[in-house]
Design a protein around this motif. Sequence first.
Motif, PDB file in Angstrom:
ATOM      1  N   ASN A 190       1.152   5.864   4.790  1.00  0.00           N
ATOM      2  CA  ASN A 190       0.298   6.944   5.259  1.00  0.00           C
ATOM      3  C   ASN A 190       0.910   7.584   6.491  1.00  0.00           C
ATOM      4  OD1 ASN A 190      -2.346   8.388   5.120  1.00  0.00           O
ATOM      5  ND2 ASN A 190      -2.462   7.600   7.195  1.00  0.00           N
ATOM      6  N   SER A 221      -0.211  10.671   9.186  1.00  0.00           N
ATOM      7  CA  SER A 221      -1.314  11.561   9.559  1.00  0.00           C
ATOM      8  C   SER A 221      -0.959  12.370  10.795  1.00  0.00           C
ATOM      9  CB  SER A 221      -2.570  10.753   9.884  1.00  0.00           C
ATOM     10  OG  SER A 221      -3.063  10.092   8.757  1.00  0.00           O
ATOM     11  N   SER A 274       0.843  -1.198   0.000  1.00  0.00           N
ATOM     12  CA  SER A 274       0.000   0.000   0.000  1.00  0.00           C
ATOM     13  C   SER A 274       0.875   1.243   0.000  1.00  0.00           C
ATOM     14  CB  SER A 274      -0.898   0.023   1.246  1.00  0.00           C
ATOM     15  OG  SER A 274      -0.118   0.281   2.408  1.00  0.00           O
ATOM     16  N   ARG A 275       0.235   2.375  -0.151  1.00  0.00           N
ATOM     17  CA  ARG A 275       0.938   3.633   0.056  1.00  0.00           C
ATOM     18  C   ARG A 275       1.260   3.765   1.543  1.00  0.00           C
ATOM     19  NH1 ARG A 275      -2.645   4.262  -3.988  1.00  0.00           N
ATOM     20  NH2 ARG A 275      -1.988   5.491  -5.784  1.00  0.00           N
ATOM     21  N   GLU A 304      -6.928   5.466   6.523  1.00  0.00           N
ATOM     22  CA  GLU A 304      -5.830   4.595   6.117  1.00  0.00           C
ATOM     23  C   GLU A 304      -5.263   3.769   7.261  1.00  0.00           C
ATOM     24  OE1 GLU A 304      -5.355   4.565   2.659  1.00  0.00           O
ATOM     25  OE2 GLU A 304      -7.081   5.859   3.012  1.00  0.00           O
ATOM     26  N   SER A 305      -5.085   4.382   8.424  1.00  0.00           N
ATOM     27  CA  SER A 305      -4.475   3.648   9.544  1.00  0.00           C
ATOM     28  C   SER A 305      -5.281   2.400   9.879  1.00  0.00           C
ATOM     29  CB  SER A 305      -4.358   4.548  10.777  1.00  0.00           C
ATOM     30  OG  SER A 305      -3.505   5.634  10.525  1.00  0.00           O
ATOM     31  N   HIS A 338      -4.719  -0.261   7.157  1.00  0.00           N
ATOM     32  CA  HIS A 338      -3.382  -0.846   7.212  1.00  0.00           C
ATOM     33  C   HIS A 338      -3.229  -1.807   8.386  1.00  0.00           C
ATOM     34  CE1 HIS A 338      -1.654   2.822   4.841  1.00  0.00           C
ATOM     35  NE2 HIS A 338      -2.329   1.977   4.076  1.00  0.00           N
ATOM     36  N   SER A 363      -9.873   2.161   2.081  1.00  0.00           N
ATOM     37  CA  SER A 363      -8.703   3.036   1.972  1.00  0.00           C
ATOM     38  C   SER A 363      -8.501   3.487   0.527  1.00  0.00           C
ATOM     39  CB  SER A 363      -7.447   2.297   2.447  1.00  0.00           C
ATOM     40  OG  SER A 363      -7.014   1.362   1.466  1.00  0.00           O
ATOM     41  N   ILE A 364      -7.554   4.381   0.331  1.00  0.00           N
ATOM     42  CA  ILE A 364      -7.263   4.843  -1.038  1.00  0.00           C
ATOM     43  C   ILE A 364      -6.686   3.733  -1.902  1.00  0.00           C
ATOM     44  CG2 ILE A 364      -7.018   7.273  -0.439  1.00  0.00           C
ATOM     45  CD1 ILE A 364      -3.998   6.937  -0.432  1.00  0.00           C
ATOM     46  N   ASP A 365      -6.185   2.665  -1.283  1.00  0.00           N
ATOM     47  CA  ASP A 365      -5.661   1.519  -2.016  1.00  0.00           C
ATOM     48  C   ASP A 365      -6.680   0.390  -2.128  1.00  0.00           C
ATOM     49  OD1 ASP A 365      -2.993   2.471  -2.575  1.00  0.00           O
ATOM     50  OD2 ASP A 365      -2.604   2.286  -0.432  1.00  0.00           O
ATOM     51  N   THR A 420     -11.553  -1.000   5.829  1.00  0.00           N
ATOM     52  CA  THR A 420     -11.131  -0.457   7.112  1.00  0.00           C
ATOM     53  C   THR A 420     -11.813  -1.113   8.296  1.00  0.00           C
ATOM     54  OG1 THR A 420     -12.842   1.257   7.191  1.00  0.00           O
ATOM     55  CG2 THR A 420     -10.785   1.810   6.026  1.00  0.00           C
ATOM     56  N   GLY A 457      -9.991  10.404   5.307  1.00  0.00           N
ATOM     57  CA  GLY A 457      -9.538   9.055   4.998  1.00  0.00           C
ATOM     58  C   GLY A 457      -9.545   8.210   6.250  1.00  0.00           C
TER      59      GLY A 457
END
Length: 184
Positions: free
Chosen positions: A34, A36, A31-32, A62-63, A66, A170-172, A176, A60
């Motif tokens: 992240n 924050s 993934s990207r 993301e955490s 991930h 997530s953006i990927d 979540t 977002g």
Amino acid sequence: MAKQYENIPERWARFITEQQIFFVATATCDSRVNISPKGLDTLRILDPNRVAWLNLTGSGNESAAHVKTDPRMTLMFCAFSGEPVILRLYGTARVLHPGDADWPALAALFAPLPGARQIFDVAIDLVQTSCGFGVPYFDFAGDGPDLRAWTEKKGEEGVRRYWRERNAVSIDGLKTGIDDKNRS
């Protein structure tokens, strides 16, 4: 010169609690990465090898995505005044949602904040300090009012709808878990 510790020494625990902002970094193997910024009164040191932080609604999530796949998490604190220092907490996190059994006990550690969506419980295995000579000085002018105003205007159901529409993936494209855990 960087120094490493197996846990959070009292000196650095005081430093952490004095900071107005900290940064959270997570990633999976594909993934990207992240990073924050986090503010408000959303971090607690539970013991020398454990911290918890309250995650508020954002654009977002993301955490959470991930950590479901790869629980590695780094928290970073920078001195923006006084002695120059950067402190990083390395560890593994688990994410708790309001519907989880452990939520009430950890949520009780924080003042109620609108839009609280997760708590990250982080087991710390390494603490590292470094010089921070390149970090500029800043003066804290206060917490921003926008997040609180935005979540209060949306209301509880509006925030939950936002979570389902904007925070479930997530953006990927990673789930979540928020849509599974936060149904009322």
